[in-house]
Scaffold this active site. Structure first.
Site, PDB file in Angstrom:
ATOM      1  N   GLU A 210      36.547  -5.525  79.832  1.00 26.92           N
ATOM      2  CA  GLU A 210      36.309  -5.958  78.447  1.00 26.92           C
ATOM      3  C   GLU A 210      37.518  -5.491  77.640  1.00 26.92           C
ATOM      4  O   GLU A 210      37.622  -4.313  77.303  1.00 26.92           O
ATOM      5  CB  GLU A 210      35.006  -5.324  77.911  1.00 26.92           C
ATOM      6  CG  GLU A 210      33.738  -5.824  78.584  1.00 26.92           C
ATOM      7  CD  GLU A 210      33.322  -7.224  78.107  1.00 26.92           C
ATOM      8  OE1 GLU A 210      33.776  -7.665  77.037  1.00 26.92           O
ATOM      9  OE2 GLU A 210      32.533  -7.871  78.824  1.00 26.92           O
ATOM     10  N   CYS A 244      37.247  -4.636  68.482  1.00 24.33           N
ATOM     11  CA  CYS A 244      37.925  -5.545  69.421  1.00 24.33           C
ATOM     12  C   CYS A 244      37.824  -6.996  69.000  1.00 24.33           C
ATOM     13  O   CYS A 244      38.729  -7.780  69.264  1.00 24.33           O
ATOM     14  CB  CYS A 244      37.347  -5.371  70.824  1.00 24.33           C
ATOM     15  SG  CYS A 244      35.576  -5.631  70.875  1.00 24.33           S
TER      16      CYS A 244
HETATM   17  P1  NAD Z   1      42.422   2.481  76.145  1.00 25.02           P
HETATM   18  O1  NAD Z   1      42.653   1.401  77.122  1.00 25.02           O
HETATM   19  O2  NAD Z   1      43.568   3.286  75.685  1.00 25.02           O
HETATM   20  O3  NAD Z   1      41.363   3.546  76.724  1.00 25.02           O
HETATM   21  C1  NAD Z   1      40.126   3.161  77.254  1.00 25.02           C
HETATM   22  C2  NAD Z   1      39.679   4.187  78.295  1.00 25.02           C
HETATM   23  O4  NAD Z   1      40.623   4.205  79.351  1.00 25.02           O
HETATM   24  C3  NAD Z   1      39.578   5.610  77.768  1.00 25.02           C
HETATM   25  O5  NAD Z   1      38.404   6.201  78.289  1.00 25.02           O
HETATM   26  C4  NAD Z   1      40.814   6.304  78.318  1.00 25.02           C
HETATM   27  O6  NAD Z   1      40.638   7.656  78.612  1.00 25.02           O
HETATM   28  C5  NAD Z   1      41.086   5.520  79.604  1.00 25.02           C
HETATM   29  N1  NAD Z   1      42.526   5.454  79.932  1.00 25.02           N
HETATM   30  C6  NAD Z   1      43.570   5.491  79.051  1.00 25.02           C
HETATM   31  N2  NAD Z   1      44.742   5.388  79.718  1.00 25.02           N
HETATM   32  C7  NAD Z   1      44.429   5.294  81.037  1.00 25.02           C
HETATM   33  C8  NAD Z   1      45.213   5.166  82.216  1.00 25.02           C
HETATM   34  N3  NAD Z   1      46.536   5.129  82.166  1.00 25.02           N
HETATM   35  N4  NAD Z   1      44.561   5.085  83.397  1.00 25.02           N
HETATM   36  C9  NAD Z   1      43.221   5.112  83.457  1.00 25.02           C
HETATM   37  N5  NAD Z   1      42.432   5.247  82.373  1.00 25.02           N
HETATM   38  C10 NAD Z   1      43.023   5.333  81.160  1.00 25.02           C
HETATM   39  O7  NAD Z   1      41.644   1.795  74.928  1.00 25.02           O
HETATM   40  P2  NAD Z   1      41.213   2.440  73.565  1.00 25.02           P
HETATM   41  O8  NAD Z   1      42.429   2.741  72.766  1.00 25.02           O
HETATM   42  O9  NAD Z   1      40.238   3.539  73.803  1.00 25.02           O
HETATM   43  O10 NAD Z   1      40.399   1.240  72.886  1.00 25.02           O
HETATM   44  C11 NAD Z   1      40.997   0.241  72.148  1.00 25.02           C
HETATM   45  C12 NAD Z   1      41.188  -1.021  72.959  1.00 25.02           C
HETATM   46  O11 NAD Z   1      39.968  -1.406  73.540  1.00 25.02           O
HETATM   47  C13 NAD Z   1      41.610  -2.205  72.119  1.00 25.02           C
HETATM   48  O12 NAD Z   1      42.578  -2.933  72.807  1.00 25.02           O
HETATM   49  C14 NAD Z   1      40.337  -3.024  71.968  1.00 25.02           C
HETATM   50  O13 NAD Z   1      40.549  -4.384  71.747  1.00 25.02           O
HETATM   51  C15 NAD Z   1      39.683  -2.775  73.280  1.00 25.02           C
HETATM   52  N6  NAD Z   1      38.243  -2.946  73.151  1.00 25.02           N
HETATM   53  C16 NAD Z   1      37.653  -3.989  73.781  1.00 25.02           C
HETATM   54  C17 NAD Z   1      36.290  -4.185  73.634  1.00 25.02           C
HETATM   55  C18 NAD Z   1      35.560  -5.320  74.287  1.00 25.02           C
HETATM   56  O14 NAD Z   1      34.345  -5.268  74.313  1.00 25.02           O
HETATM   57  N7  NAD Z   1      36.227  -6.318  74.808  1.00 25.02           N
HETATM   58  C19 NAD Z   1      35.549  -3.293  72.862  1.00 25.02           C
HETATM   59  C20 NAD Z   1      36.203  -2.246  72.242  1.00 25.02           C
HETATM   60  C21 NAD Z   1      37.550  -2.071  72.406  1.00 25.02           C
END
Ligand code: NAD
Length: 456
Positions: A210, A244
């Site tokens: 997502e 998002c």
């Molecule tokens: P992110 O991708 O930075 O982090 C998400 C999760 O991944 C966190 O738990 C983090 O610890 C982990 N993570 C971070 N870097 C990683 C790596 N290198 N390897 C493995 N795991 C890692 O996202 P965010 O900043 O927490 O959230 C914002 C993003 O999420 C935006 O792009 C938003 O559009 C998206 N989002 C999508 C939805 C949806 O339902 N489609 C909902 C909310 C947010």
């Protein structure tokens, strides 16, 4: 805390013991989850306020209310969803009956983001429980109060070998991705989504991703401008734009741009006051990095409304920017903050070219009274999901699957789609042994003729 490897091993054993297979077990766990959310309600408001300055209204509307609706829906329909489905069997298979069994995947991993930290950790969990899986949840490290609370709630409600929380940053997340999970449900950014998929591919673990993207909001010449401005204001500035599916930018027909932006300014003031950062009720930006990234965009284009910032408290007032184009920095990536660029178009077909700059958005919103044009947009432009004459409301209807396409994600959930996401549909053909038709075997004399007839 049990080592990650050990934790997954214990969950595998628990799953294999078969406890999660029964309706009785699953419904009881869903009831426990529901009670857990109710029991912790005051603490949930408190922690989300500490992490993101979310108001009670926002928590209720976008986190708690949604979860309550989802869990109630799962409790109501679980029995129906779990039933094996009998399907037709062709005459070539005489004597047989065919079924689709609803098989849980097993031990699942749920990785959550920070923007709706409770909602996006627990909503997939509802699907995982309903479908009969165990789960390890890795909430975001950027919302420590809520993530700690999630751990406390889960620990108090469920056995560790069934559902547990692992805290940590990307290193912990990567360690989790090394484990032999049976399903991975990831919500987060596109770059991290790619890492998750790459890691999962090494063990061929199925994934739901997502993700995000730049979701356009198109306002056509014949749109009802006042209501459009109100609904866009709500969708864009809730959680200070850190959603998002928030409208990333507005594409407005040139003829109504002036009128529309005037409505927009009025609606922002009505909904959030002239200076929301002083209201105490307006969400803050999650951390300094994101604050600095967003404020660096303020040098671009012309700010025609807002633009005030407060670094100490990480607040940015709702801001409207014009005179930006697709080369501007603000148009390169998802904005994820309370800055709203306004671009214009003349012919509806131009919308296609605009959206192509940032393909496959997670959401798209189109405001117009013309049904033909509504159909044109819906059919011709690729996007995860969206609304005609509204923003974000598609998310709140659990009859609609929620998910992206291409760069905005893989897979879908909400309502019965959450159950399906965490379920493998296992095909089983039950054959009779009371007779055995000879024509299927290579030594049958009539076989070739019968097969030719059957397959024509
Ligand atoms: P992110 O991708 O930075 O982090 C998400 C999760 O991944 C966190 O738990 C983090 O610890 C982990 N993570 C971070 N870097 C990683 C790596 N290198 N390897 C493995 N795991 C890692 O996202 P965010 O900043 O927490 O959230 C914002 C993003 O999420 C935006 O792009 C938003 O559009 C998206 N989002 C999508 C939805 C949806 O339902 N489609 C909902 C909310 C947010």
């Amino acid at each position: 805390m049990t080592e990650i490897k050990e934790l997954v091993k214990n969950q595998k054993m628990m799953y294999r013991a078969g406890k999660t297979m029964t309706y009785t077990y699953r419904i009881h766990q869903l009831q426990k989850l529901k009670e857990m959310i109710n029991r912790y309600e005051p603490r949930i408001y408190e922690s989300l306020n500490k992490d993101l300055n979310k108001s009670t209204y926002e928590v209720l509307a976008t986190e708690l209310g949604f979860l309550q609706q989802e869990v109630n829906h799962a409790i109501k329909y679980l029995k129906e969803w779990m039933q094996p489905k009998k399907v037709k069997t062709p005459t070539s298979h005489k004597g047989a009956k065919s079924f689709i069994y609803k098989q849980p995947y097993g031990v699942t991993l749920i990785i959550g983001p920070w923007n709706y930290p409770l909602h996006l950790a627990i909503a997939p969990l509802i699907g995982a429980i309903a479908a009969g899986n165990t789960a390890v949840i890795k909430p975001s490290e950027l919302t420590p109060y809520t993530s700690e609370l999630i751990e406390e709630m889960i620990q108090e409600t469920f056995e560790e070998k069934y559902i547990t929380v692992v805290q940590g940053d990307k290193d912990v997340s990567q360690e989790l991705l090394e484990q032999p999970f049976d399903y991975i449900f990831f919500t987060g950014s596109v770059p991290v989504g790619k890492i998750v998929m790459e890691k999962a591919s090494q063990q061929l673990i199925p994934v739901t991703l997502e993700l995000g993207g730049k979701s356009p909001c198109i306002v056509d010449r014949d749109a009802k401008l006042e209501v459009a401005a109100r609904r866009i204001t709500w969708g864009k500035f809730v959680n200070a734009g850190q959603t998002c599916v928030a409208p990333d930018y507005v594409l407005v027909h040139e003829d109504v741009k002036q009128q529309f932006t005037e409505h927009l300014k009025r609606e922002i003031e009505k909904m959030y006051t002239a200076n929301p950062m002083e209201s105490g009720d307006y969400s803050k930006i999650v951390n300094d990095n994101h604050f600095d990234r967003l404020t660096s965009y303020l040098d671009e284009g012309d700010i025609i409304y807002g633009g005030q910032t407060d670094r100490t408290n990480r607040l940015i007032n709702p801001t409207i920017i014009e005179k930006v184009d697709w080369d501007s920095k603000i148009m390169q990536d998802e904005i994820f903050g309370p800055l709203l660029p306004i671009l214009t178009f003349n012919q509806l077909e131009e919308v296609y070219d605009h959206v192509e700059h940032s393909r496959n958005p997670l959401a798209l919103y189109y405001f117009s009274e013309n049904e033909k044009n509504q159909e044109w947009i819906t059919k011709n432009i690729s996007f995860g999901g969206g609304c005609i004459n509204d923003t974000m409301m598609h998310l709140g209807n659990n009859q609609l699957p929620f998910g992206g396409i291409g760069t905005s994600g893989i897979g879908q959930y909400h309502g019965k789609y959450s159950f399906e996401t965490f379920t493998h549909e296992k095909s089983v053909l039950k054959q009779t042994t009371s007779f055995d038709l000879a024509f299927r075997y290579p030594n049958s004399k009539m076989g070739r003729n019968i097969l030719k007839k059957l397959f024509k």
